[in-house]
Scaffold this active site. Structure first.
Site, PDB file in Angstrom:
ATOM      1  N   GLY A   1     -30.518 -35.522  -5.818  1.00 14.12           N
ATOM      2  CA  GLY A   1     -31.407 -35.134  -4.740  1.00 14.12           C
ATOM      3  C   GLY A   1     -31.513 -36.150  -3.628  1.00 14.12           C
ATOM      4  N   ASP A   2     -30.543 -37.056  -3.533  1.00 14.66           N
ATOM      5  CA  ASP A   2     -30.638 -38.096  -2.506  1.00 14.66           C
ATOM      6  C   ASP A   2     -29.238 -38.585  -2.152  1.00 14.66           C
ATOM      7  OD1 ASP A   2     -31.878 -40.181  -0.840  1.00 14.66           O
ATOM      8  OD2 ASP A   2     -33.671 -39.723  -1.996  1.00 14.66           O
ATOM      9  N   ASP A   3     -29.128 -39.836  -1.702  1.00 15.62           N
ATOM     10  CA  ASP A   3     -27.820 -40.345  -1.290  1.00 15.62           C
ATOM     11  C   ASP A   3     -26.823 -40.278  -2.443  1.00 15.62           C
ATOM     12  OD1 ASP A   3     -29.097 -40.994   1.089  1.00 15.62           O
ATOM     13  OD2 ASP A   3     -29.394 -43.090   0.523  1.00 15.62           O
TER      14      ASP A   3
ATOM     15  N   ASP B   1     -36.869 -42.536   1.637  1.00 15.95           N
ATOM     16  CA  ASP B   1     -35.847 -43.218   0.844  1.00 15.95           C
ATOM     17  C   ASP B   1     -35.130 -44.181   1.772  1.00 15.95           C
ATOM     18  OD1 ASP B   1     -34.068 -43.965  -1.096  1.00 15.95           O
ATOM     19  OD2 ASP B   1     -32.698 -42.314  -0.697  1.00 15.95           O
TER      20      ASP B   1
END
Length: 457
Positions: free
Chosen positions: A248-250, A456
């Site tokens: 769900g992110d980088d 983030d």
């Protein structure tokens, strides 16, 4: 190429294929590769190595002390270490640094406990952005091979539900910090349900990470924000080959003082894409991100192909959820031969407006951080119906804008209509190469602020 001894290379098995996402629940040994303890003992003896065969606690107790005892003592140098599995319960934090000429074969699953209060009380500092971890792992001439089945399972769902989609909560730990790791290979390991970031590589050089599978997926209403696949910090000559990441992110993120980082032949799904940054978060501190190369990358349902992000030049608050005012340079960044499937926002993105505490998207022209020599080449694929821009590039005038930004052979269309993206929205991009900026007016809040990246770094 990682420079390791010929003696150590002779101990390495041939590379197997990366396990598919359908094998997410694989546990324990593979009949094709797991052998008897006597087999491995004989192999270690033939190579003149110490030997450790680490079985899980028979009563389901904490296996971390036995792991640390082996890697810090008997099998700390010139050793072969076998984890036959099936499941190792990890109930305490671990430090296993200073390994020398060690080969680790892992066939089992390491499963972290769900005691959030305990982990918050013992998580250890990574040394950047107030991030923390529950395992320091490092050494020289180390090979850690999961043979396609060895798994690190963070039991992440309890963390996703606890965080309630909030980012950068204090002392929420990443699974593992590869720390002062040099001339080493990490290969064919599986990382699932990470507690926060899956891993960070810090103060390390000449590390290859090949055939790695990462999957952090929430089954509840709460997101997997902050589940980066891997972040590089204070590291040089790190190479990623054949990674599969669903999170769900980088996917892969470069942070402070990362240089000579490469990503090849990889597949990223559901996150933000490849991140260069964030940068300039520490007021008055100089940092660099140089010589990044990515080739043959497929991304599905990601926010971007890649994005570059610096904090604004005005400092507010403290890391990880504040900062700014740093300076430095990000240069020589090339990403080519990319397939994008259903991208959620602008395929190519850069901005210098990062600032939390209610100021995100402001002070965009105040950053002194320079970005230059950036190339995106051979980008094809599709985006979702709400995407109208090919790029959004917000460069800071205080840094002199962005120089030598090139886009070559860009062919991305809206999936539902087949129409190409024709808006190239950019600010302070000096003499763009291969494209013409279609807007150059007052910056607006980008989707990255209103619905994308969130807190983030």
């Amino acid at each position: 190429m990682v420079h390791i001894s010929n003696f150590l290379l002779a101990a390495l098995p041939a590379v197997f294929a990366l396990p598919s996402a359908s094998q997410h629940d694989l546990e324990g040994r593979s009949a094709n590769v797991a052998q008897t303890e006597a087999h491995w003992a004989n192999q270690a003896s033939a190579q003149g190595r110490h030997f450790c065969y680490i079985k899980p606690d028979a009563n389901g107790g904490d296996d971390a002390p036995a792991i640390m005892d082996a890697l810090n003592n008997k099998c700390n140098s010139k050793a072969l270490v076998i984890f036959p599995g099936p499941v190792y319960n990890i109930q305490t934090n671990m430090t296993t640094l200073d390994l020398q000429d060690v080969v680790i074969y892992q066939f089992g699953r390491m499963l972290w406990s769900t005691d959030i209060d305990y982990w918050l009380s013992v998580s250890m500092p990574v040394g950047f952005q107030n991030q923390s971890t529950v395992w320091y792992f490092g050494g020289h001439n180390v090979v850690w091979d999961g043979w396609g089945v060895g798994t690190l399972d963070g039991n992440g769902q309890v963390w996703y539900d606890w965080a309630k989609s909030q980012g950068n909560l204090a002392r929420r730990p990443m699974n593992i910090n590869f720390r002062t790791l040099t001339n080493s290979v990490i290969k064919r390991l599986r990382f699932v349900q990470s507690q926060m970031w899956t891993m960070a590589i810090t103060y390390s050089q000449y590390v290859d990470l090949d055939d790695i599978y990462v999957n952090s997926t929430s089954t509840s209403q709460w997101s997997t924000l902050n589940t980066d696949g891997c972040d590089t910090i204070y590291s040089d000559s790190i190479t990623f080959r054949r990674w599969t990441i669903s999170n769900g992110d980088d996917a892969i993120a470069l942070k402070m003082n990362s240089s000579n980082i490469a990503v090849y032949d990889s597949y990223f799904e559901n996150g933000q894409g490849i991140a260069i940054g964030s940068m300039g978060q520490y007021n008055g501190k100089y940092e660099h991100l140089e010589n990044f190369y990515a080739r043959n990358i497929t991304l599905k349902n990601t926010a971007h192909v890649s994005y570059l992000k610096t904090w604004a030049g005005i400092s507010r608050g403290y890391p990880p959820n504040g900062g700014g005012g740093g300076l430095g340079v990000a240069r020589n960044i090339t990403i080519e031969d990319v397939t994008l499937i259903g991208g959620r926002q602008q395929p190519l993105f850069a901005w210098q407006c990062e600032n939390y505490s209610g100021f995100s998207g402001q002070d965009c022209d105040s950053s002194l951080f320079k970005m230059e020599d950036i190339t995106w080449k051979n980008i094809k694929g599709t985006v979702g119906p709400g995407v109208t821009e090919a790029v959004y590039l917000q460069c800071s005038s205080a840094a002199g804008g962005c120089d030598n930004v090139e886009v070559e052979n860009f062919d991305v269309v809206v999936a539902s209509t087949g129409k190409p993206l024709v808006v190239w929205d950019c600010f302070n991009v000096n003499a763009p190469i291969g494209f013409t900026c279609t807007e150059s007016v007052t910056p607006k809040l980008s989707p990255a602020v209103t619905g994308g990246h969130g807190p983030d770094n």
